[in-house]
Design a protein around this motif. Structure first.
Motif, mmCIF file in Angstrom:
data_model
loop_
_atom_site.group_PDB
_atom_site.id
_atom_site.type_symbol
_atom_site.label_atom_id
_atom_site.label_comp_id
_atom_site.label_asym_id
_atom_site.label_seq_id
_atom_site.Cartn_x
_atom_site.Cartn_y
_atom_site.Cartn_z
ATOM 1 N N THR A 85 0.832 -1.210 0.000
ATOM 2 C CA THR A 85 0.000 0.000 0.000
ATOM 3 C C THR A 85 0.865 1.257 0.000
ATOM 4 N N ASP A 86 1.981 1.218 0.728
ATOM 5 C CA ASP A 86 2.877 2.374 0.751
ATOM 6 C C ASP A 86 3.592 2.536 -0.588
ATOM 7 N N ALA A 107 1.125 3.790 -3.233
ATOM 8 C CA ALA A 107 0.811 5.206 -3.023
ATOM 9 C C ALA A 107 1.973 6.096 -3.462
ATOM 10 N N LYS A 123 2.051 6.213 -7.322
ATOM 11 C CA LYS A 123 0.992 7.059 -7.866
ATOM 12 C C LYS A 123 1.288 8.536 -7.631
ATOM 13 N N GLN A 124 1.767 8.868 -6.444
ATOM 14 C CA GLN A 124 2.071 10.271 -6.169
ATOM 15 C C GLN A 124 3.136 10.800 -7.112
ATOM 16 N N GLY A 184 -6.300 9.280 -7.897
ATOM 17 C CA GLY A 184 -5.552 8.032 -7.786
ATOM 18 C C GLY A 184 -5.750 7.059 -8.923
#
Length: 555
Positions: free
Chosen positions: A280-281, A284, A287-288, A302
Motif C-alpha cells: 500500500t505504501d 501510493a 501514484k504520487q 488516484g
C-alpha cells in the motif's frame, strides 16, 4: 561526451559542486570578527539561478484547455527525490505564436519540495483545435518553448486526426529514438503513451539481451517516494523524450512497471511484502510520483481512467487496468473464468460500457494497457513456448493464456464484448501496448468459433520502444523468431491478422470518417542513439466492419 551523457549525468555533476559551495559559506561564517573583512576581500558572486533541466510538457487536451507541466531545479542540491531546495515562484505564459507576440494566458504558482518542485497549470479559456506555444519562467530563467494543441469542439466536424502511439520504454535497454522520430513529424494532434513510461527494476536486472546500455538512477529497485521521483527525473532528462513533449500534448495511462512488474490492486509479482515494505505504501508512492511528474489530469483521484473527445470524429476512453484488478490467476486452477475476478473493477467497467453506448462519435477508441484479444499459445513448440512464457512473466510449462492480459479475466471481457454486440455499438478500436510485439487483431465474441462468432471490435497493438521482445530473449537475429512464430500464432488464433514478435518501434494512428488506420514503424537499432526509423506495415478497420484488413501504404 554526447548530449545524452551530459543530460543523464547532470544530477551527479550538480551534487559534486554542492560541498564546495557549503565549504565557502562555512569558512565565511567561521568568526564574526573576520566576517566583514573576508566578505569585502572576496569577489562578488552571483546567486544560483533556477533551471529547467527536465523540459516542459503538456497533456490531456480539451476544446478549451490544456494541462501544462514542468519541473524547476531551484538550486544545485534540489535534485529529484532529494526533498531539498527552496520554494520558488514559477510563472507560465501561453501564446498563439512561437515568438510570444500574441499572449493569451499567463499566471504563476509556487514550486516546493513537497511536490518535488514539479509544477502543473491547468489552462482554460482557449480556442478549440488550435496550436499554442507555452513556456515557464523562474528567477529570470526561461524554460524551453513548446507547442501544444487543443481538441476540436465537441460538436465540430473533423476530417482527420493523427496520433503517435507508444509503450514500454525501458531506459537501460536502449535509447528513445521513437520519441525523436515522432517529434520530427510535426503532424500529430497528440500522442498516446499506453503504459510502462518508466521501469522499476534495479540496474542490470532488465537491459537489452542482458546488457545495460545506459544505467538507471537510482541503481536500486525503486520502492520509496524518493526512488520513484528520482527514476521519473532520470527519464525526463532524455533529449528525445523532451523533444516529443515539446512538440505535442501527451495522453498517458499507466501499466504495471510504473509500479512493479505484474502489479494488481493488492500487490505485484515483483514485490515482496515486508522485505520491500508494504505494498500500500509502495503503490501510493508510485501514484504520487506519477501524478507529480506526468501531465495527466486524473478524473478520479488516484486513477488514470478518464475520457477525452475529439469533435464528432472520435472519443477516447482511457483505462486503468492496475488499480482495481484481482490478483492474476493460475491457469492450472481454471480461475481465469471466475466471475468474481476483475481486471477493471465494477465501477470502471460500468463507466466504460455506459460511455461506449452513449457515444455519438464516428469512432470509439479505447486506450488499453494490456491486450484484450484472446491469445492461445499452446500450439507453439517448446523452444519458443518457454521464452514466450518468460517474456509474459508466466510459468514456463503448460501455459495456454497470458493471465496478466484480459485472457486472465474472461468474465469482464465477455461482459464487455456482449455489451458491444447486443447494443450494436460499432467502430470500437482498442489501442494497446505491454506485450512487446506488434499485432493487428479482430476482437471476436467467441474465439473458439471465430469467424462464425463475428468480431465485436478491433485492436491495434504497438510493440515496445526498447524493452526485450521475443528474439531478444531467444538471442537470435531479428526476424528469425517472427518468421517461425507468426504463422503458428496466426494458425491458432484466426482473428490475428498480423504479429511481429521481434522488432522495436512505434505506431501512428490516422483516423478519418471512413477508416482508422495504424501505421507500424520499426527502429534500426535500439542501442544506437541515432537509430533510423522505417515504415513496416499498415492495417486499417473500415467504418461499420469491426474487422481489420491490410493496406499497403502509410497514411
Amino acid at each position: 561526451m554526447t548530449s545524452r551523457q551530459r543530460s543523464s549525468d547532470f544530477e551527479g555533476a550538480l551534487n559534486s559542486r554542492a560541498p564546495r559551495r557549503r565549504t565557502v559559506v562555512k569558512a565565511a561564517a567561521a568568526t564574526a570578527v573576520l566576517a566583514a573583512p573576508l566578505a569585502a576581500a572576496l569577489p562578488a558572486r552571483a546567486a544560483e539561478a533556477p533551471s529547467f533541466l527536465h523540459g516542459v510538457a503538456s497533456g490531456d487536451p480539451l476544446p478549451d484547455g490544456i494541462l501544462l507541466w514542468t519541473r524547476v531545479t531551484p538550486a544545485s542540491q534540489a535534485i529529484p527525490g532529494s526533498g531539498l531546495g527552496p520554494d520558488t515562484e514559477v510563472s507560465w505564459t501561453v501564446a498563439r505564436d512561437k515568438a510570444f507576440t500574441s499572449i493569451v494566458a499567463k499566471g504563476s504558482t509556487t514550486a516546493t519540495a513537497a511536490s518535488d518542485h514539479t509544477v502543473k497549470a491547468d489552462i482554460r479559456g482557449l480556442q478549440p483545435a488550435t496550436d499554442y506555444w507555452f513556456r515557464f519562467s523562474a528567477g529570470g530563467t526561461d524554460s524551453p518553448v513548446a507547442r501544444t494543441r487543443t481538441t476540436p469542439a465537441a460538436d465540430a466536424s473533423v476530417a482527420n486526426l493523427r496520433f503517435g502511439v507508444v509503450s514500454c520504454a525501458n531506459w537501460e535497454a536502449g535509447y528513445f529514438s521513437a520519441y525523436r522520430h515522432l517529434a520530427a513529424r510535426g503532424d500529430l494532434d497528440a500522442w498516446l503513451h499506453l503504459g510502462d513510461y518508466i521501469y522499476e527494476y534495479k540496474s542490470g536486472e532488465y537491459g537489452t539481451r542482458g546488457t545495460v546500455v545506459r544505467p538507471h538512477s537510482p541503481a536500486n529497485e525503486i520502492l520509496t517516494l524518493a526512488d520513484y521521483r528520482t527514476r521519473h527525473g532520470r527519464y525526463k532528462t532524455d533529449p528525445d523524450l523532451q523533444a516529443l513533449h515539446h512538440k505535442a500534448p501527451v495522453v498517458a495511462i499507466w501499466d504495471d512497471h510504473e509500479f512493479a512488474d505484474n502489479s494488481w490492486s493488492g500487490g505485484a509479482v515483483n514485490h515482496t511484502e515486508g522485505a520491500e515494505g508494504a505494498w500500500t505504501d509502495r503503490q501510493a508512492a508510485a501514484k504520487q510520483a506519477y501524478f507529480e511528474w506526468m501531465p495527466v489530469r486524473p478524473a478520479i483521484a488516484g486513477t488514470t481512467y478518464r475520457r477525452l473527445r475529439f469533435g464528432k470524429l472520435a472519443d477516447l476512453a482511457l483505462l486503468d487496468l492496475r488499480s482495481f484488478r484481482s490478483q492474476q490467476a493460475s491457469t492450472a486452477s481454471g480461475s481465469v473464468d471466475d466471475p468474481d475476478r476483475t481486471i477493471t473493477g465494477r465501477a470502471q467497467l460500468d463507466w466504460l460500457k455506459s460511455g461506449l453506448e452513449s457515444s455519438d462519435t464516428t469512432w470509439r477508441l479505447v486506450g488499453n494497457s494490456v491486450m484484450i484479444s484472446p491469445f492461445a499459445v499452446g500450439a507453439l513448440s517448446a523452444d519458443l513456448l518457454k521464452p514466450l512464457a518468460k517474456l509474459l512473466g508466466l510459468p514456463q510449462e503448460g501455459i495456454a493464456v497470458n493471465t496478466d492480459q484480459w485472457d486472465g479475466y474472461t468474465d469482464d471481457r465477455r461482459e464487455l464484448l456482449a455489451h458491444l454486440r447486443s447494443n450494436a455499438i460499432r467502430n470500437t478500436v482498442f489501442l494497446t501496448g505491454d506485450i512487446h510485439m506488434a499485432w493487428a487483431n479482430d476482437v471476436p465474441v467467441d474465439a473458439g468459433t471465430y469467424p462464425l462468432s463475428a468480431s465485436a471490435a478491433t485492436e491495434f497493438v504497438v510493440t515496445s520502444m526498447t524493452s526485450d521482445n521475443l528474439d531478444d530473449i531467444v538471442k537470435v537475429p531479428e526476424g528469425v523468431v517472427s518468421a517461425i512464430a507468426s504463422p503458428v500464432i496466426r494458425a491458432a488464433n484466426r482473428h490475428v491478422h498480423w504479429v511481429d514478435t521481434d522488432r522495436h518501434g512505434y505506431g501512428v494512428l490516422d483516423i478519418t470518417a471512413d477508416r482508422a488506420q495504424m501505421d507500424y514503424y520499426v527502429l534500426s537499432d535500439r542501442t544506437n542513439p541515432n537509430a533510423t526509423s522505417s515504415w513496416a506495415r499498415s492495417y486499417r478497420t473500415r467504418t461499420g466492419t469491426q474487422t481489420v484488413e491490410r493496406t499497403y501504404d502509410p497514411a
